[in-house]
Design an enzyme around this catalytic site. Sequence first.
Site, mmCIF file in Angstrom:
data_model
loop_
_atom_site.group_PDB
_atom_site.id
_atom_site.type_symbol
_atom_site.label_atom_id
_atom_site.label_comp_id
_atom_site.label_asym_id
_atom_site.label_seq_id
_atom_site.Cartn_x
_atom_site.Cartn_y
_atom_site.Cartn_z
ATOM 1 C CE LYS A 35 89.481 -37.312 39.644
ATOM 2 N NZ LYS A 35 88.312 -37.094 38.773
ATOM 3 C CB THR A 36 83.939 -36.703 41.476
ATOM 4 O OG1 THR A 36 84.760 -37.387 40.529
ATOM 5 C CG2 THR A 36 82.700 -36.185 40.777
ATOM 6 C CG ASP A 220 87.864 -34.135 36.803
ATOM 7 O OD1 ASP A 220 88.800 -34.319 37.605
ATOM 8 O OD2 ASP A 220 86.944 -34.956 36.638
ATOM 9 C CD GLU A 221 90.730 -37.676 35.697
ATOM 10 O OE1 GLU A 221 91.941 -37.656 35.984
ATOM 11 O OE2 GLU A 221 89.955 -38.565 36.093
ATOM 12 C CD GLN A 251 95.219 -41.834 39.780
ATOM 13 O OE1 GLN A 251 94.464 -42.669 39.272
ATOM 14 N NE2 GLN A 251 94.822 -41.033 40.747
ATOM 15 N NE ARG A 607 92.951 -47.579 39.651
ATOM 16 C CZ ARG A 607 92.578 -46.360 39.982
ATOM 17 N NH1 ARG A 607 91.339 -45.978 39.792
ATOM 18 N NH2 ARG A 607 93.428 -45.505 40.516
#
Length: 724
Positions: A35-36, A220-221, A251, A607
């Site tokens: 994503k980043t 973002d997010e 998420q 994770r």
Amino acid sequence: MDVSHILDHLNDQQREAVTSEKRHLMVLAGAGSGKTRVLVHKIAWEVEALNRNPGSIMAVTFTNKAALEMRSRIEELLQAPMLDGWVGTFHGLSHKMLKRFHKEASLSSGFTILDSDDQLRIIKRISKELDLDEVTWPSRQSQWQINSWKDEGFRNDFVDDKGDFARETIKKIYKEYEATCLRDNLVDFGELLLRSYEIVRDNASVKAFFHSRFRSILVDEFQDTNTIQYNWLLEIASSEASITAVGDDDQSIYGWRGAKVENVDSFTKTFDDTEIIRLEQNYRSTNIILGAANALIENNTDRLGKNLWTEKLEGEQIVLYQAYNEQDEARFVADVLKDWMNKGEMYEDAAVLYRSNAQSRALEEALLRSSIPYRIYGGQRFYERLEIKNAIAYLKIIFNHSDNPAFERSISNPTRGVGEKTLAKIRGAAKQHNISYIKASAKLVDEGSISGRGGAGLSSYLQFILRCKEFIEENPLSDLMEEIIKTSGLVAYHAKEPGEKGKTRVENLEELVSATAYFEQSIKEDKPNKEIAEQYLDMISLDSGDRQASEHDDAAQLMTLHSAKGLEFKLVLITGLEESLFPHGRSMENPSQLQEERRLCYVGITRAMEKLYITHAESRRLHGSDTFNPPSRFLREIPKGLINEIRPRAQTNIPYNRKDFKETKFEFEDEIGISLGQRVLHKTFGEGVVLNYEGSGDAARVQINFNKAGTKWLVMAYAKLEKL
């Protein structure tokens, strides 16, 4: 200009997102999908390939750390600084806006940002001026409510109290608080967003500035945005600006603090020309782990949908361990970590995750016994938590009247009207007569030297300590601890803290009762209750002397599932997969909260990079009482072919009826023909969602949350439900 370096090492979907020139773009970025990288490369693409001025691009993140990392990576890719770039958090960018347009915001240029503690002090003062009793109207609760109203975009004038006396009272505090902040040129964190939103909405020249300035806005997010943040974005963006929203509706786990997962769907409806690009290639986990995550999250409804996949190896099966109790579970976790280390791996590459903070107590004790270094990520060790130290202070003063720090802590928590003046008087008397603070208190009370509310509170406290000393003569330590946390007022005191914080503190206090009960059971020889209590205090002191690993030490990571978001580890152990613990009991009758719990489990699973262990216990002493909850519904939703189930070598008698589950424990077949989370139609009650069930076949009962009729238990044989 050659811009190929910006697209190098991107997969097809990442490249599509980076180069898309759609005005409205929703990038559904699955866990571990880069994503980043997409955000950074998209900004670099707009600067170099589309010749956009970096100053015309706004990038919004949720943490300062993420903002700094993003800016650093953009500058590295561009080989140039982001001059006058608007890259920051919602609050950071709002602060920048208010500094620039302070006059339009009715602020002076030197306005002060209030932190949470300063805000609380002002609210306490206002409550006192309004003659509101702190016990009845806790300032922390008022603070939480005011901040919640601001997150929803409500000024005092727009709060609808609907004849609700509590809301009406806090609304009065809010009104005075707003007046104080305006007069003293103060801005709290909620105000940063609310006021910057208002000046863009209401001031044509300010709106014109932002609409002409920013050609591209990236967020973002996005799944974590709340109401005011979403509206803020809509005001800042012009009809000509391109908006890229990056997030993952699977998420979204912060609904309890105002995040609206619905904003993801709202974005695609507000802008009906939105292009949706799914980043589904995962660079973190094995196929087995992703298979479990995909199967689990498919049980949620109203998703935009995606399916994670990887080019990595198939990987090892997920290990499911059924423990007798939380002690057996903790020993198993310690054994897995020891084995991990013995195979040449690092402790820091392993994480132990849990739903409730209180679960860490048993895990910490097992790791200490096994000499495994650990670190509580984003939190404190169990015995270092504020509420636990408050309770232990009572225990200390009961057995050691010379412990002056324990006296000062216990007399002040909860507050009893014993203020600093009274404490100063006690200290003075103690010094004059060379006696402890508690003996000085008794002397002053006997002499009548302290009167009024302080005298009454002090007298009540001394009587309580005396009763506790007598209580332990005939009762075990665990009963004394329960008496302390309830009768002292500690539970009620901490329960008044707003939101999740208060609930967590109460759960930890109840877990302290479990800790003392377990300690009693560990004492093999017959000893007086008083001696056991003193041994327990010694154990706590010695454990606290074991230094928690520093950030530079190799140590296992312990954390809540909420804290784990955004992190990754080679080895992950998710503990406590039982009904009412995970999913949490507070979510059991609320379909939307239940879906958030499932998303939280999805976050936990994703994770793990290489190895994943999941544990549940047949019985668990948690929050001060024994529970016998069945395995979590989430375990049923993971295909059994992905699981390697192991159990303790010996058998144990389970003191509750487990006939609802097949003897193989994990091989859950859907015995009622309807799955949990299924939407159904009932002839009388209408549409609803299946939350739970008991039994099998026609004798089974199902719990359904109906849209209009609420939650009901129905017998399958007569319900005649239709699947939707």
